[in-house]
Design an enzyme around this catalytic site. Structure first.
Site, short mmCIF file in Angstrom:
data_model
loop_
_atom_site.label_atom_id
_atom_site.label_comp_id
_atom_site.label_asym_id
_atom_site.label_seq_id
_atom_site.Cartn_x
_atom_site.Cartn_y
_atom_site.Cartn_z
N SER A 224 35.62 36.81 46.53
CA SER A 224 35.07 36.02 47.65
C SER A 224 34.74 36.91 48.85
CB SER A 224 36.03 34.90 48.06
OG SER A 224 37.33 35.39 48.29
N HIS B 109 39.76 33.66 39.96
CA HIS B 109 39.98 33.89 41.40
C HIS B 109 40.59 32.61 42.00
CE1 HIS B 109 39.60 35.64 45.27
NE2 HIS B 109 38.32 35.41 45.54
N HIS C 34 47.32 40.35 38.52
CA HIS C 34 46.47 40.67 39.67
C HIS C 34 45.75 41.99 39.41
CE1 HIS C 34 45.13 41.23 43.81
NE2 HIS C 34 45.28 39.92 43.91
N ARG D 61 52.67 36.53 49.23
CA ARG D 61 52.19 35.17 49.56
C ARG D 61 52.91 34.15 48.68
NH1 ARG D 61 45.92 36.22 48.55
NH2 ARG D 61 46.87 37.00 46.65
N ASP E 132 48.53 31.92 43.82
CA ASP E 132 48.17 30.61 43.26
C ASP E 132 49.27 29.98 42.42
OD1 ASP E 132 45.55 30.75 44.37
OD2 ASP E 132 45.03 32.20 42.81
N1 HAX Z 1 47.69 35.76 31.22
C1 HAX Z 1 47.23 36.26 30.05
N2 HAX Z 1 46.57 37.43 29.97
C2 HAX Z 1 46.43 38.15 31.09
C3 HAX Z 1 46.92 37.71 32.33
C4 HAX Z 1 47.56 36.44 32.37
N3 HAX Z 1 48.02 35.92 33.51
N4 HAX Z 1 46.63 38.63 33.27
C5 HAX Z 1 45.96 39.61 32.64
N5 HAX Z 1 45.83 39.33 31.33
C6 HAX Z 1 45.14 40.11 30.30
C7 HAX Z 1 43.68 40.27 30.68
O1 HAX Z 1 42.94 39.10 30.37
C8 HAX Z 1 43.30 41.49 29.89
O2 HAX Z 1 43.14 41.10 28.56
P1 HAX Z 1 42.00 41.75 27.60
O3 HAX Z 1 42.29 43.21 27.63
O4 HAX Z 1 42.23 41.08 26.30
O5 HAX Z 1 40.69 41.41 28.25
C9 HAX Z 1 44.57 42.35 29.98
O6 HAX Z 1 45.64 41.43 30.27
C10 HAX Z 1 44.54 43.41 31.05
O7 HAX Z 1 44.25 42.78 32.29
P2 HAX Z 1 44.76 43.41 33.68
O8 HAX Z 1 44.15 44.77 33.82
O9 HAX Z 1 46.24 43.30 33.77
O10 HAX Z 1 44.17 42.37 34.75
P3 HAX Z 1 42.73 42.36 35.40
O11 HAX Z 1 42.76 43.25 36.59
O12 HAX Z 1 41.66 42.60 34.40
O13 HAX Z 1 42.62 40.84 35.85
C11 HAX Z 1 43.37 38.79 36.80
C12 HAX Z 1 43.33 40.32 36.95
C13 HAX Z 1 43.98 38.20 38.05
C14 HAX Z 1 41.94 38.26 36.64
C15 HAX Z 1 44.23 38.42 35.56
O14 HAX Z 1 45.55 38.87 35.77
C16 HAX Z 1 44.23 36.94 35.23
O15 HAX Z 1 43.32 36.48 34.54
N6 HAX Z 1 45.25 36.16 35.73
C17 HAX Z 1 45.29 34.72 35.54
C18 HAX Z 1 44.33 34.01 36.49
C19 HAX Z 1 44.81 34.08 37.91
O16 HAX Z 1 45.94 33.79 38.23
N7 HAX Z 1 43.89 34.45 38.85
C20 HAX Z 1 44.18 34.50 40.29
C21 HAX Z 1 44.36 35.94 40.78
C22 HAX Z 1 44.65 36.00 42.28
C23 HAX Z 1 43.49 35.49 43.04
O17 HAX Z 1 42.40 36.03 43.07
N8 HAX Z 1 43.68 34.37 43.64
O18 HAX Z 1 42.62 33.72 44.19
#
Ligand code: HAX
Length: 441
Positions: free
Chosen positions: A241, A271, A318, A327, A373
């Site tokens: 964002s 996000h 994250h 937070r 979140d």
């Molecule tokens: N559950 C399951 N799998 C997860 C995970 C979770 N909570 N978090 C990461 N992973 C997976 C990824 O999908 C990725 O899998 P692949 O290699 O198969 O694609 C792997 O673990 C490595 O990911 P990472 O390097 O640890 O994490 P990223 O930096 O790529 O992604 C995210 C960060 C926040 C998008 C990710 O942790 C996620 O999808 N979390 C769940 C959704 C979430 O809570 N989002 C909010 C984040 C905070 C925010 O922005 N708030 O607004």
């Protein structure tokens, strides 16, 4: 507004002069090397932006102008008798760079009260959407309808000097922040309360008035809104964002266009939409297990099921953080103080015990800890706000503070249009063979 603008301008002029000197002396220094994997994998870890309002540390979490969330809970102004910080104070800190006095925060409350009128056509535009439209879509449509009021767009069309861009962005940002609670509350009351709207209360602070217009008179909910709208405001510049608002603003799109773009990014489930996903996931778990108080063992089994069906566990992980999000902790403290026996809040804490070891055991997740979140929804449900599709709108109202304060800085510092270089995989293959040049000169 005069004093605030003057203080900002004095700071921005100093900062611009300092940056000029830094670039003159050190502009050609290298700050890192980019690996091929980074350009395919979300540019993670590439320093490529300047955002003055806050800085994220992987271990310690967010600091706003150097201050952590617990520090700000002590240092920022509060309403009389209240214990949570006023978001107005955080905005002052992000914008001016200094801690506000009580008078500074109250000045902003008064400015936003004065500028909060939302023209009727905005409500008419929202009304044109089916009532079941997702609240984030209604929110973005409302912001876009408000773009008719942009002083930046009007002044640009009239041939504004580039030295004045910051001034027009400042005015638009203040207007937009002042009006967002009214638009958000309108959407909530429209979608969930049969269109029974509540007029603003000009005696309340920005968050308190928002709570009032949403229809929550409980003082605890008002305090929660003050905390909520403070801690969601900013998370440095690279999150979707903030980065989107900055990127779109770099084309000199006005603050309404830029913020709406940022909100479309916040509406993604990886996000900001994660806050609705968390509560949806917990509600589904409770229904499937037939209990309001699942045990840690039951939670662990449900997590495994979520993972094996190819879904993420919402609220965990994250891109930058490598520890529990402060937070999350601030909200946990709020829960311990105001609702320690709430079964949903306790479930959130049991999930906090159960999930990290499971995610850790997968070996691929860089951060098994909860983010902001994971907690927010349970606190809202406690006060009766069960309509989880609305939660990301609350996040969006808060995020306006950080991304718009940053946008004012962007224009005051004369930041350039953003335009990184992209490549094709064909070029990457040639480069691997030593045949093509991957970096444009
Ligand atoms: N559950 C399951 N799998 C997860 C995970 C979770 N909570 N978090 C990461 N992973 C997976 C990824 O999908 C990725 O899998 P692949 O290699 O198969 O694609 C792997 O673990 C490595 O990911 P990472 O390097 O640890 O994490 P990223 O930096 O790529 O992604 C995210 C960060 C926040 C998008 C990710 O942790 C996620 O999808 N979390 C769940 C959704 C979430 O809570 N989002 C909010 C984040 C905070 C925010 O922005 N708030 O607004």
């Amino acid at each position: 507004m005069g004093v605030l603008k003057e203080r900002f301008k004095a700071k921005a002029d100093d900062q611009a002069a300092e940056i000029k000197d830094i670039l003159k002396e050190h502009g050609s220094k290298k700050i890192g090397e980019v690996q091929l994997s980074q350009i395919y994998q979300g540019m993670r870890g590439i320093t490529g932006l300047v955002s003055e309002t806050s800085l994220l540390d992987a271990q310690d979490g967010i600091r706003f102008r150097g201050y952590s969330i617990p520090e700000l809970q002590n240092l920022l102004p509060k309403i009389e008798g209240g214990s949570e910080p006023l978001p107005e104070g955080l905005f002052y800190l992000m914008l001016v760079g200094d801690l506000p006095t009580d008078a500074d925060a109250h000045h902003i409350t008064a400015l936003w009260q004065r500028r909060s009128h939302v023209p009727n056509h905005v409500f008419d535009t929202i009304e044109a959407l089916p009532v079941n439209t997702h609240p984030m879509t209604q929110f973005v449509v409302g912001v876009m309808a408000l773009q008719t009021e942009s002083s930046f767009a009007r002044r640009y069309a009239d041939g504004m000097n580039k030295k004045e861009y910051w001034d027009a962005v400042f005015d638009d940002s203040m207007d937009l922040i002042a009006r967002l609670p009214r638009i958000a509350a309108y959407i909530y009351r429209r979608k969930y309360k049969g269109g029974d709207h509540i007029q603003p209360n000009g005696l309340l602070d920005w968050a308190g008035n928002f709570a009032h217009m949403l229809g929550y008179s409980d003082d605890g909910f008002k305090e929660l809104m003050r905390l909520y709208l403070t801690i969601h405001a900013d998370h440095e510049g690279g999150n979707v964002s903030a980065h989107t608002t900055h990127l779109v603003g770099s084309a000199l799109s006005d603050p309404y266009l830029s913020f709406a773009a940022g909100m479309n990014g916040l509406a993604g489930p990886l996000h900001g939409l994660a806050n609705q996903e968390v509560i949806k996931w917990i509600f589904e778990m409770r229904e499937e297990l037939g209990t309001e108080t699942p045990s840690k063992e039951q939670i662990a089994e449900y997590v495994q099921k979520t993972l094996s069906s190819g879904k993420v566990v919402p609220g965990y992980g994250h891109a930058v953080l490598r520890k529990t999000d402060p937070r999350f902790t601030a909200q946990m403290e709020f829960g311990k103080k105001h609702m320690p026996d709430d079964p949903l809040v306790q479930t959130v804490w049991n999930i906090y015990d159960a999930v990290p070891p499971i995610l850790q055991s997968l070996g691929k997740i860089k951060n098994p800890w909860p983010n902001v979140d994971a907690h927010s929804g349970a606190l809202l449900v406690h006060y009766g706000m069960v309509e989880y599709e609305f939660y990301t709108v609350l996040f969006g109202v808060s995020r306006a503070l950080g991304v718009l304060a940053s946008l004012i800085w962007d224009r005051a510092l004369g930041f350039a249009i953003e335009r990184p270089k992209s490549v094709t995989t064909d070029l990457v293959k040639e480069w691997i063979k030593g045949e093509g040049e991957i970096w444009g000169e």
